[in-house]
Design a protein around this motif. Structure first.
Motif, PDB file in Angstrom:
ATOM      1  N   LYS A   1      -2.716   5.961   3.252  1.00 61.34           N
ATOM      2  CA  LYS A   1      -2.004   5.868   2.047  1.00 61.34           C
ATOM      3  C   LYS A   1      -1.134   4.480   1.817  1.00 61.34           C
ATOM      4  N   ASN A   2      -1.404   3.645   3.000  1.00 55.65           N
ATOM      5  CA  ASN A   2      -0.433   2.466   2.872  1.00 55.65           C
ATOM      6  C   ASN A   2      -1.126   1.123   2.239  1.00 55.65           C
ATOM      7  N   ILE A   3      -0.878   0.474   1.397  1.00 59.70           N
ATOM      8  CA  ILE A   3      -1.368  -0.502   0.840  1.00 59.70           C
ATOM      9  C   ILE A   3      -0.923  -1.787   1.594  1.00 59.70           C
ATOM     10  N   THR A   4      -2.124  -2.758   1.991  1.00 62.96           N
ATOM     11  CA  THR A   4      -1.701  -3.995   2.809  1.00 62.96           C
ATOM     12  C   THR A   4      -2.149  -5.087   1.868  1.00 62.96           C
ATOM     13  N   LEU A   5      -1.353  -6.156   1.943  1.00 64.23           N
ATOM     14  CA  LEU A   5      -1.688  -7.281   1.342  1.00 64.23           C
ATOM     15  C   LEU A   5      -1.439  -8.577   2.498  1.00 64.23           C
ATOM     16  N   CYS A   6      -2.368  -9.847   1.908  1.00 60.52           N
ATOM     17  CA  CYS A   6      -2.228 -10.763   2.802  1.00 60.52           C
ATOM     18  C   CYS A   6      -2.386 -12.155   1.921  1.00 60.52           C
ATOM     19  N   ALA A   7      -1.621 -12.936   2.049  1.00 63.46           N
ATOM     20  CA  ALA A   7      -1.173 -14.131   1.214  1.00 63.46           C
ATOM     21  C   ALA A   7      -2.265 -15.004   1.600  1.00 63.46           C
ATOM     22  N   PRO A   8      -2.637 -16.118   0.572  1.00 64.90           N
ATOM     23  CA  PRO A   8      -4.001 -17.114   0.902  1.00 64.90           C
ATOM     24  C   PRO A   8      -3.196 -17.869   2.174  1.00 64.90           C
ATOM     25  N   GLY A   9      -4.247 -18.221   3.222  1.00 64.56           N
ATOM     26  CA  GLY A   9      -4.009 -18.922   4.256  1.00 64.56           C
ATOM     27  C   GLY A   9      -3.437 -18.247   5.442  1.00 64.56           C
ATOM     28  N   TRP A  10      -3.000 -16.731   5.061  1.00 63.07           N
ATOM     29  CA  TRP A  10      -2.637 -16.022   6.566  1.00 63.07           C
ATOM     30  C   TRP A  10      -3.934 -15.001   6.972  1.00 63.07           C
ATOM     31  N   LYS A  11      -3.887 -14.770   8.092  1.00 63.33           N
ATOM     32  CA  LYS A  11      -4.929 -13.848   8.541  1.00 63.33           C
ATOM     33  C   LYS A  11      -4.398 -12.362   8.820  1.00 63.33           C
ATOM     34  N   LYS A  12      -3.195 -12.297   8.994  1.00 58.04           N
ATOM     35  CA  LYS A  12      -2.893 -10.754   9.426  1.00 58.04           C
ATOM     36  C   LYS A  12      -2.151 -10.286   8.213  1.00 58.04           C
ATOM     37  N   PRO A  13      -2.837  -9.194   7.584  1.00 59.54           N
ATOM     38  CA  PRO A  13      -2.194  -8.309   6.384  1.00 59.54           C
ATOM     39  C   PRO A  13      -0.756  -7.672   6.710  1.00 59.54           C
ATOM     40  N   ALA A  14      -0.228  -7.574   5.792  1.00 58.26           N
ATOM     41  CA  ALA A  14       1.530  -7.136   6.161  1.00 58.26           C
ATOM     42  C   ALA A  14       1.255  -5.754   5.099  1.00 58.26           C
ATOM     43  N   ARG A  15       1.899  -4.561   5.598  1.00 57.91           N
ATOM     44  CA  ARG A  15       2.054  -3.469   4.750  1.00 57.91           C
ATOM     45  C   ARG A  15       3.134  -3.901   3.621  1.00 57.91           C
ATOM     46  N   MET A  16       3.058  -3.116   2.558  1.00 53.17           N
ATOM     47  CA  MET A  16       3.918  -3.192   1.451  1.00 53.17           C
ATOM     48  C   MET A  16       5.246  -2.707   1.959  1.00 53.17           C
ATOM     49  N   SER A  17       5.471  -1.562   2.954  1.00 54.33           N
ATOM     50  CA  SER A  17       6.461  -1.047   3.149  1.00 54.33           C
ATOM     51  C   SER A  17       7.357  -1.637   4.169  1.00 54.33           C
ATOM     52  N   SER A  18       6.738  -2.833   4.769  1.00 59.04           N
ATOM     53  CA  SER A  18       7.534  -3.730   5.534  1.00 59.04           C
ATOM     54  C   SER A  18       8.198  -4.763   4.664  1.00 59.04           C
ATOM     55  N   LEU A  19       8.068  -5.035   3.510  1.00 52.56           N
ATOM     56  CA  LEU A  19       8.542  -6.130   2.712  1.00 52.56           C
ATOM     57  C   LEU A  19       9.954  -5.904   2.000  1.00 52.56           C
ATOM     58  N   GLY A  20      10.639  -4.809   2.451  1.00 52.49           N
ATOM     59  CA  GLY A  20      11.874  -4.655   2.045  1.00 52.49           C
ATOM     60  C   GLY A  20      12.067  -3.846   0.813  1.00 52.49           C
ATOM     61  N   LYS A  21      13.563  -3.593   0.549  1.00 46.95           N
ATOM     62  CA  LYS A  21      13.832  -3.062  -0.629  1.00 46.95           C
ATOM     63  C   LYS A  21      13.628  -3.719  -1.816  1.00 46.95           C
ATOM     64  N   GLY A  22      12.817  -2.943  -2.820  1.00 44.18           N
ATOM     65  CA  GLY A  22      12.322  -3.326  -4.171  1.00 44.18           C
ATOM     66  C   GLY A  22      11.008  -3.811  -4.154  1.00 44.18           C
ATOM     67  N   TYR A  23      10.290  -3.941  -2.815  1.00 47.59           N
ATOM     68  CA  TYR A  23       8.931  -4.333  -2.961  1.00 47.59           C
ATOM     69  C   TYR A  23       7.974  -3.310  -2.123  1.00 47.59           C
ATOM     70  N   THR A  24       8.514  -2.200  -1.678  1.00 48.50           N
ATOM     71  CA  THR A  24       7.628  -1.128  -1.173  1.00 48.50           C
ATOM     72  C   THR A  24       6.798  -0.578  -2.172  1.00 48.50           C
ATOM     73  N   GLN A  25       5.804   0.082  -1.705  1.00 45.36           N
ATOM     74  CA  GLN A  25       4.877   0.889  -2.456  1.00 45.36           C
ATOM     75  C   GLN A  25       5.230   1.809  -3.856  1.00 45.36           C
ATOM     76  N   GLU A  26       6.468   2.642  -3.046  1.00 47.96           N
ATOM     77  CA  GLU A  26       7.187   3.474  -3.951  1.00 47.96           C
ATOM     78  C   GLU A  26       8.195   2.683  -4.932  1.00 47.96           C
ATOM     79  N   ASP A  27       8.703   1.614  -4.503  1.00 47.44           N
ATOM     80  CA  ASP A  27       9.690   0.726  -5.498  1.00 47.44           C
ATOM     81  C   ASP A  27       8.697   0.355  -6.652  1.00 47.44           C
ATOM     82  N   VAL A  28       7.568  -0.431  -6.304  1.00 43.59           N
ATOM     83  CA  VAL A  28       6.625  -0.923  -7.288  1.00 43.59           C
ATOM     84  C   VAL A  28       6.159   0.194  -8.080  1.00 43.59           C
ATOM     85  N   ALA A  29       5.801   1.304  -7.666  1.00 42.01           N
ATOM     86  CA  ALA A  29       5.302   2.666  -8.571  1.00 42.01           C
ATOM     87  C   ALA A  29       6.507   2.886  -9.498  1.00 42.01           C
TER      88      ALA A  29
END
Length: 471
Positions: free
Chosen positions: A225-253
């Protein structure tokens, strides 16, 4: 940017007090780290016999006060002061270390400052005796001493035009976080910025939002159920839930459904960049002969063009388009700088002489009774072994007086007064000295660039004449 750390030094590990002091001072004086001892400066002691002098002061304190502690007794204090790589010279770092030690101890404790250059960053090791010069009190580490040291270090750095760490936190930081806005943004910071930009374009729903992220160069994935994102130039993706308040999957929804508004994180305001300094033009031909390739030559051509433009702007802004005027102003600036540097150097030399003489006078007075007893004992080897440190200090003091051909010893109070007057004069001269130094460097750099441009023009004219002759 300077960082500091203060550490009380105990005997410990079964060492005697003499051995403990010798080990500590021996480490910081390491010739391989201090440019063969050139970057070692002492105050109220001789760096060559500092361990014996610290030990003598401790014995005098014990005899005067009767206070004796066990293994937890503090014999000296060790202060480490580090500077950002490339910002300060070793000599200047040593000078700042001496100023900091003198101001923090209020000139009441003997100390040595050793500047180490074996690491990427220049750093000072400051060791001061826990016992004061009068041998009747000890320096007591106090609550908040770390903050006091940091504030004093920051004050001295600001006074001398060097950067400091703004709002430091009590725990350690990575080097990138110490650099602040100058550091590269982290992966999650890049992802938060991408989300800010995607939401600013008002996508209709989550699929549209994820498509905006993909168009900006981000890689979108999903793990359960977790969306992962990876910025250009980076190899390891990060979960949206780890981006902090205001940037989680629930916050964006919630933002996409209109339940809440998105507020981008506040970013610290970057400092206004200083105007670019004028640098010397690169001698491209010499670099090519030294083994540089054409890639370097292409970069050097662009670099030289920028420096030429900055040089011409400087000449225009300062009304120095006449070469004779530029040459005269550069000579005047150099003469002014040399005069101020000579005055400061003379004051520093006299201050060093006063500090050494004051130390020798104090050592001579403190060890006189021991040496008299040694002489009355017929220079007994047994007595020498028992009081070797005191006797060596007495002989060193007597040799220093003979070297200076002193018939009458000056009073310590008079020497201290003269020292403070010289210190005040030096501090008063430093702002003017730094302005003169910067002006001289800038004018000499501009003049050197103009000379090189004129020489290049002459070479081009000669080449044209030779080409005409061949035709």
């Amino acid at each position: 940017m300077a960082t500091t750390r203060i550490m009380p030094l105990h005997t410990g590990k079964g060492r005697t007090v003499r051995r403990a002091i010798r080990d500590i001072i021996g480490y910081v004086k390491n010739p391989e780290k201090t440019d063969d001892g050139r970057l070692v400066t002492s105050y109220a002691c001789d760096s060559r016999t500092a361990d014996a002098e610290f030990l003598l002061a401790k014995r005098q304190y014990t005899a005067a006060t009767g206070r004796v502690r066990g293994k937890d007794d503090v014999i000296a204090y060790h202060l480490r002061q580090s500077f950002v790589p490339g910002e300060i010279t070793a000599e200047e770092a040593n000078r700042l270390g001496v100023e900091m030690a003198r101001r923090f101890t209020k000139g009441n404790h003997a100390f040595i400052v050793c500047t180490h250059i074996d690491k990427a960053h220049v750093h000072n090791h400051i060791i001061w005796s826990a016992v004061n010069l009068d041998c009747d009190r000890k320096f007591r580490n106090f609550w908040g001493s770390t903050r006091a040291v940091r504030r004093l270090s920051d004050t001295i750095c600001i006074e001398n035009g060097y950067s400091i760490v703004e709002n430091p936190k009590p725990h350690g930081k990575s080097y990138n976080k110490w650099l602040g806005d100058q550091a590269k943004p982290s992966h999650r910071e890049l992802l938060r910025t991408a989300i800010d930009e995607a939401l600013a374009r008002k996508p209709a729903d989550m699929p549209a939002f994820l498509k905006e992220l993909e168009q900006s160069g981000c890689t979108v994935g999903q793990r359960g159920k977790n969306i992962t994102l990876c910025a250009p130039g980076w190899k390891k993706p990060a979960r949206m839930s780890s981006l902090g308040k205001g940037y989680t999957q629930e916050d964006v929804a919630a933002v996409l459904s209109g339940e809440k508004e998105h507020t981008p994180r506040k970013k610290s305001v970057a400092a206004v960049p200083a105007p670019p300094k004028i640098n010397l033009l690169v001698d491209i031909q010499a670099k090519l002969q030294a083994g540089k390739g054409m890639g370097y030559a292409n970069w050097a051509k662009m670099f030289n063009l920028k420096q030429m433009a900055q040089t011409m702007m400087y000449l225009s802004e300062h009304n120095l388009m006449d070469y004779a005027v530029l040459k005269e102003k550069a000579s005047s600036a150099t003469a002014r700088y040399d005069a101020l540097a000579a005055r400061i150097k003379a004051a520093e030399n006299r201050m060093t002489e006063i500090a050494e003489l004051r130390t020798q006078i104090i050592n001579y007075a403190k060890t006189r009774e021991v040496y008299e007893a040694y002489r009355k004992a017929g220079y007994s080897k047994k007595f020498l072994a028992e009081h070797e440190g005191d006797i060596l200090l007495h002989k060193a003091a007597k040799a220093a007086f003979d070297k200076r051909k002193l018939k009458k010893l000056p009073k310590v109070k008079e020497l201290s007064t003269e020292y403070q007057e010289l210190l005040a004069e030096k501090r008063k001269l430093y702002p003017e000295y730094r302005r003169a130094r910067d002006e001289m460097r800038e004018l000499l750099t501009v003049k050197a660039n103009v000379d090189r441009i004129m020489n290049q023009d002459k070479e081009k004219d000669k080449e044209k004449d030779r080409q005409t002759d061949r035709d």
